[in-house]
Write a protein that holds these residues in place. Structure first.
Motif, PDB file in Angstrom:
ATOM      1  N   PRO A 265      -9.587  -0.853   2.295  1.00  0.00           N
ATOM      2  CA  PRO A 265     -10.020  -0.837   0.660  1.00  0.00           C
ATOM      3  C   PRO A 265      -9.909   0.507   0.148  1.00  0.00           C
ATOM      4  N   TRP A 266      -8.734   1.071   0.368  1.00  0.00           N
ATOM      5  CA  TRP A 266      -8.468   2.635  -0.100  1.00  0.00           C
ATOM      6  C   TRP A 266      -6.775   2.534  -0.600  1.00  0.00           C
ATOM      7  N   ARG A 267      -6.757   3.488  -1.515  1.00  0.00           N
ATOM      8  CA  ARG A 267      -5.384   3.589  -2.058  1.00  0.00           C
ATOM      9  C   ARG A 267      -5.139   5.274  -2.202  1.00  0.00           C
ATOM     10  N   LEU A 268      -4.079   5.569  -2.410  1.00  0.00           N
ATOM     11  CA  LEU A 268      -3.432   6.962  -2.534  1.00  0.00           C
ATOM     12  C   LEU A 268      -3.926   7.581  -4.060  1.00  0.00           C
ATOM     13  N   ARG A 269      -4.565   8.616  -4.049  1.00  0.00           N
ATOM     14  CA  ARG A 269      -4.578   9.442  -5.313  1.00  0.00           C
ATOM     15  C   ARG A 269      -3.814  10.428  -5.213  1.00  0.00           C
ATOM     16  N   PRO A 270      -3.399  10.944  -6.355  1.00  0.00           N
ATOM     17  CA  PRO A 270      -2.361  12.186  -6.683  1.00  0.00           C
ATOM     18  C   PRO A 270      -3.171  13.368  -5.754  1.00  0.00           C
ATOM     19  N   GLY A 271      -2.086  14.098  -5.103  1.00  0.00           N
ATOM     20  CA  GLY A 271      -2.566  15.298  -4.559  1.00  0.00           C
ATOM     21  C   GLY A 271      -1.584  15.436  -3.233  1.00  0.00           C
ATOM     22  N   PRO A 272      -1.701  16.852  -2.690  1.00  0.00           N
ATOM     23  CA  PRO A 272      -0.973  17.147  -1.398  1.00  0.00           C
ATOM     24  C   PRO A 272      -1.304  16.291  -0.491  1.00  0.00           C
ATOM     25  N   SER A 273      -0.184  16.029   0.703  1.00  0.00           N
ATOM     26  CA  SER A 273      -0.452  15.640   1.804  1.00  0.00           C
ATOM     27  C   SER A 273      -0.304  16.747   2.739  1.00  0.00           C
ATOM     28  N   VAL A 274      -1.156  16.806   3.906  1.00  0.00           N
ATOM     29  CA  VAL A 274      -1.292  17.833   4.772  1.00  0.00           C
ATOM     30  C   VAL A 274      -1.323  17.546   6.258  1.00  0.00           C
ATOM     31  N   VAL A 275      -0.598  18.375   7.103  1.00  0.00           N
ATOM     32  CA  VAL A 275      -0.456  18.042   8.474  1.00  0.00           C
ATOM     33  C   VAL A 275      -1.223  19.159   9.016  1.00  0.00           C
TER      34      VAL A 275
END
Length: 289
Positions: free
Chosen positions: A256-266
């Motif tokens: 029950p989650w969705r992406l929100r705007p923002g950077p992806s980080v590795v």
């Protein structure tokens, strides 16, 4: 999410001759345009805009071949204001212009209507944790690079190789927040995540909200929020890219989650000396669906 994507496809099919209002449709489906576009492109293997164009040109091919009226009339019926714009879209999909296809009967390349299904395969569970993070600042050395979905991105490699060893050591000394250590940050991605579109890549570290950032470094300000953290281990970068893809195919449709705007980080936790294998954490900004 699977249901929302299928409703999106059905809506596209009913309104092929109209401009698609993705934001309004996403709201009606109980999600966001950002998440809907990202999930569509990840699962379909193409941006939503490209799928719409292919479907329009697939449907338009019928009256073109059958000679049903002039090309301008066909263009207008399928959402194009001129034969020139229609011709460019038609050629991009079919490999030949509408006049040539009308004369020769082809070539034609059909885009079938998509249907999304969730397939349970009993694969190894994804190692995931959810983290509620305060605001943080990602600082380092940024550049613009094209998005490459598979394999090593040579533009990122070139950027990192151009930095002197002192720059890496300086960044490591600055790091004082989670995710720890040197980070691979991707920001300003196109919502459709189309191959070749540009993004901002930052080689840097995380600082707490009260830690001052040196003026000579690039910075990405990240507001407080939830993060889904996925762990990958194995051949690099293949294992990381497989995990990234699985977030769309397996994790988001089942949680029950969705992406929100923002950077992806590795964050690279451990690696071989030649970087042939690595253990990484992929941090994605999320919000309740």
């Amino acid at each position: 999410m699977i249901s929302a994507l299928n409703q999106l496809v059905d809506h596209v099919e009913r309104h092929l001759d109209e401009e698609l209002d993705v934001a309004r449709l996403a709201g009606a489906l109980g999600t966001t345009e950002y998440h809907l576009r990202r999930m569509f492109s990840s699962l379909a293997g193409m941006p939503l805009s490209e799928y719409v164009r292919r479907r329009r040109m697939t449907v338009a091919a019928g009256p073109v071949v059958r000679g049903e009226g002039d090309l301008l009339g066909i263009a207008v019926r399928h959402g194009y204001g001129s034969t020139e714009a229609f011709g460019r879209a038609f050629r991009a999909v079919h490999g030949a212009g509408p006049a040539d296809v009308r004369r020769d009967g082809g070539p034609l390349r059909t885009q079938p209507q998509l249907r999304f299904r969730l397939t349970v395969e009993g694969s190894t569970p994804m190692e995931t944790r959810l983290v509620d993070r305060a605001a943080l600042r990602l600082v380092g050395h940024a550049t613009r690079v094209p998005l490459i979905h598979e394999g090593v991105n040579p533009h990122i490699q070139e950027h990192i190789a151009s930095l002197p060893m002192e720059a890496h050591q300086r960044l490591k000394a600055l790091s004082d927040a989670e995710p720890p250590g040197l980070l691979q940050v991707c920001d300003d991605l196109d919502p459709d995540s189309a191959e070749g579109t540009e993004l901002t890549y930052l080689h840097g570290v995380a600082l707490g909200p009260d830690t001052p950032a040196p003026d000579d470094l690039d910075a990405v300000e990240v507001p407080a929020g939830m993060w889904a953290v996925f762990r990958s281990s194995g051949p690099h970068p293949e294992s990381l890219q497989t995990t990234w893809a699985a977030t769309a195919t397996d994790w988001f449709p089942s949680n029950p989650w969705r992406l929100r705007p923002g950077p992806s980080v590795v964050a690279v936790l451990d690696r071989a000396a030649d970087f042939s294998t690595a253990t990484c954490e992929l941090w994605l900004p999320v919000e309740p669906a």
